[in-house]
Write a protein that holds these residues in place. Structure first.
Motif, short mmCIF file in Angstrom:
data_model
loop_
_atom_site.label_atom_id
_atom_site.label_comp_id
_atom_site.label_asym_id
_atom_site.label_seq_id
_atom_site.Cartn_x
_atom_site.Cartn_y
_atom_site.Cartn_z
N GLY A 42 -7.34 13.33 -8.23
CA GLY A 42 -5.85 13.53 -7.57
C GLY A 42 -5.40 14.39 -8.98
O GLY A 42 -3.96 14.71 -9.18
N GLY A 43 -6.23 13.76 -9.92
CA GLY A 43 -4.75 14.08 -11.22
C GLY A 43 -5.56 15.54 -11.27
O GLY A 43 -5.15 16.50 -10.45
N ALA A 56 0.54 -0.98 0.27
CA ALA A 56 0.05 0.37 0.41
C ALA A 56 0.85 1.10 0.51
O ALA A 56 0.89 2.60 -0.83
N THR A 57 2.27 1.37 0.76
CA THR A 57 2.53 2.55 0.93
C THR A 57 3.56 2.17 -0.72
O THR A 57 3.04 3.50 -0.80
N TYR A 58 4.41 1.33 -0.99
CA TYR A 58 4.29 1.73 -2.61
C TYR A 58 4.11 2.33 -3.37
O TYR A 58 3.82 3.09 -4.51
N ALA A 59 1.85 1.90 -3.27
CA ALA A 59 1.60 2.36 -4.28
C ALA A 59 1.03 3.76 -3.80
O ALA A 59 1.42 4.43 -4.93
N ALA A 60 1.35 4.07 -2.88
CA ALA A 60 0.91 5.62 -2.80
C ALA A 60 2.36 6.38 -3.22
O ALA A 60 1.91 7.73 -3.95
N ASP A 101 4.51 9.57 -9.99
CA ASP A 101 3.36 9.59 -11.33
C ASP A 101 2.69 11.78 -10.99
O ASP A 101 3.16 12.48 -12.09
N GLN A 102 2.26 12.23 -10.36
CA GLN A 102 1.99 13.73 -11.17
C GLN A 102 3.31 14.22 -10.38
O GLN A 102 2.67 15.81 -11.25
N ALA A 152 10.57 4.98 -6.89
CA ALA A 152 11.21 5.67 -7.53
C ALA A 152 12.29 4.84 -8.86
O ALA A 152 12.08 5.81 -9.65
N ALA A 153 12.81 3.82 -8.40
CA ALA A 153 13.36 3.89 -9.77
C ALA A 153 12.59 3.20 -10.78
O ALA A 153 12.74 3.25 -11.90
#
Ligand SMILES: C[S@@+](CC[C@H](N)C(=O)[O-])C[C@H]1O[C@@H](n2cnc3c(N)ncnc32)[C@H](O)[C@@H]1O
Length: 334
Positions: A320-321, A62-66, A72-73, A100-101
């Motif tokens: 969020g976009g 979940a933290t990875y996805a957030a 992305d933004q 990040a990678a």
């Protein structure tokens, strides 16, 4: 859906086989309890191998996805940002470095600072399996945040889901310390009213210290969200693995992670003209958007089918976009 990369997922599955599922499940219950309490812990939460494994299984996806969704933004507003170096403060088991990678192939040098020895041990073990060389070669240091030391010097500095674990008096001091770090600074917290309060305090402090706000805010005025009644947060959907479902007693094959964040930089980048604050509503032939606008206000905007290309673009925009889109002039030609 934002899933963990395959190499991370299989490294994680391998690491979890050391622990009986029921032991992991008991740890997950304990961690959920800690995080629900919300108060800064008297001692590190992740202080045993099994607690760290439980964290990696039930929270890291979940933290990875957030984090990935925040990146992305950043890419949208700063397409010319190509970081070579990253320092991840309070890195836990490494969600931010993998994210990040995945976002920036330019990264060559990655460092994680983390106070918990078992988290560092698992994080190191997971990166051994990374297909990306910078993740595999990332450097992991067991260290507590020390605001009297030099600020982290990197093109990208990340602090995700950490502020809430710091005693209140240390949060502003930590944000000040990070503000001197010359790179793109990304701070993420849970998308709860308390998480938002920490983010808005960090945002105002970073702006007052002279950094430029990059995202999500389209302006640097006072945050227009009516405090106490609402909070600025976003959401990302991620799949749940079978182990995850077992540990969290959940039947659904996905979950929605809510998060609040701020990205700031000493440099000027383009800012979104407006940020979508809710899931867009789509009554027939219309898209209704609640926006934070560049005039510092909240605006409700409706785009109708009669607006052709603009309507088709609005149908694709997500919570969020940004809206209007950066190439708005092109859309208006329709
Ligand atoms: C909720 S976890 C988040 C981990 C990771 N950043 C993520 O998003 O998955 C919080 C992490 O911050 C670390 N942490 C908390 N206070 C810290 C401090 N004073 N110095 C260094 N690390 C700290 C904890 O040990 C833990 O690993």
């Amino acid at each position: 859906m934002s899933a963990l990369p395959h190499d991370l997922m299989s490294a994680l599955d391998g690491a979890l086989t050391r622990f009986p599922r029921q032991t992991l499940a008991r740890s997950v219950d304990r961690l959920i309890q800690h995080y629900r309490e919300g108060a800064p812990p008297a001692q590190p939460i992740l202080n045993s191998d099994v607690d760290v494994a439980a964290y990696a299984c039930y929270r890291m996806p979940a933290t990875y996805a957030a984090v990935r969704s925040v990146f992305d933004q950043v890419i949208t507003v700063a397409p010319g940002f190509w970081p070579r170096t990253q320092i991840d403060v309070g890195g836990g088991t490494g969600a931010d470095v993998w994210a990040a990678a995945d976002a920036w192939s330019s990264l060559t040098d990655i460092t994680v600072l983390e106070q918990s020895a078992p988290a560092v041990a698992l994080g190191r073990r997971l990166v051994e399996a990374a297909s990306a060389a910078p993740v595999r070669q990332s450097s992991w240091t067991r260290a507590a945040i020390d605001t009297t030391a030099d600020s982290p010097a990197a093109d990208l500095v990340t602090l995700s889901y950490v502020l809430g674990e710091l005693p209140e008096r240390r949060r502003a001091e930590t944000v000040r310390w990070l503000s001197r770090s010359t790179g793109m600074l990304v701070i993420i917290e849970p998308g709860t009213p308390a998480g938002y309060e920490r983010i808005v305090a960090a945002r105002d402090l970073l702006r007052d210290l002279g950094l430029r706000l990059v995202a999500p805010c389209p302006h640097e005025d006072v945050c227009p969200i009516p405090r106490g009644r609402d909070w600025c947060h976003f959401s990302t959907r991620l799949p749940r693995s079978a182990t995850h479902r077992y540990l969290k007693d959940g039947a659904l094959s996905f979950e929605d992670e809510k998060f609040s964040y701020v990205v700031a930089s000493p440099h000027d980048w383009r800012r979104a003209a407006g940020r979508v604050l809710r899931h867009p509503q789509k009554p027939k032939g219309q898209v209704a958007l609640r926006l934070c606008s560049d005039d510092g206000k909240i605006a409700d905007v409706t785009v109708s089918r009669r607006q052709g290309t603009r309507y088709r673009a609005a149908r694709d925009v997500r919570w969020g976009g940004e809206w209007p889109p950066a190439d708005d002039d092109l859309i208006d030609i329709d």
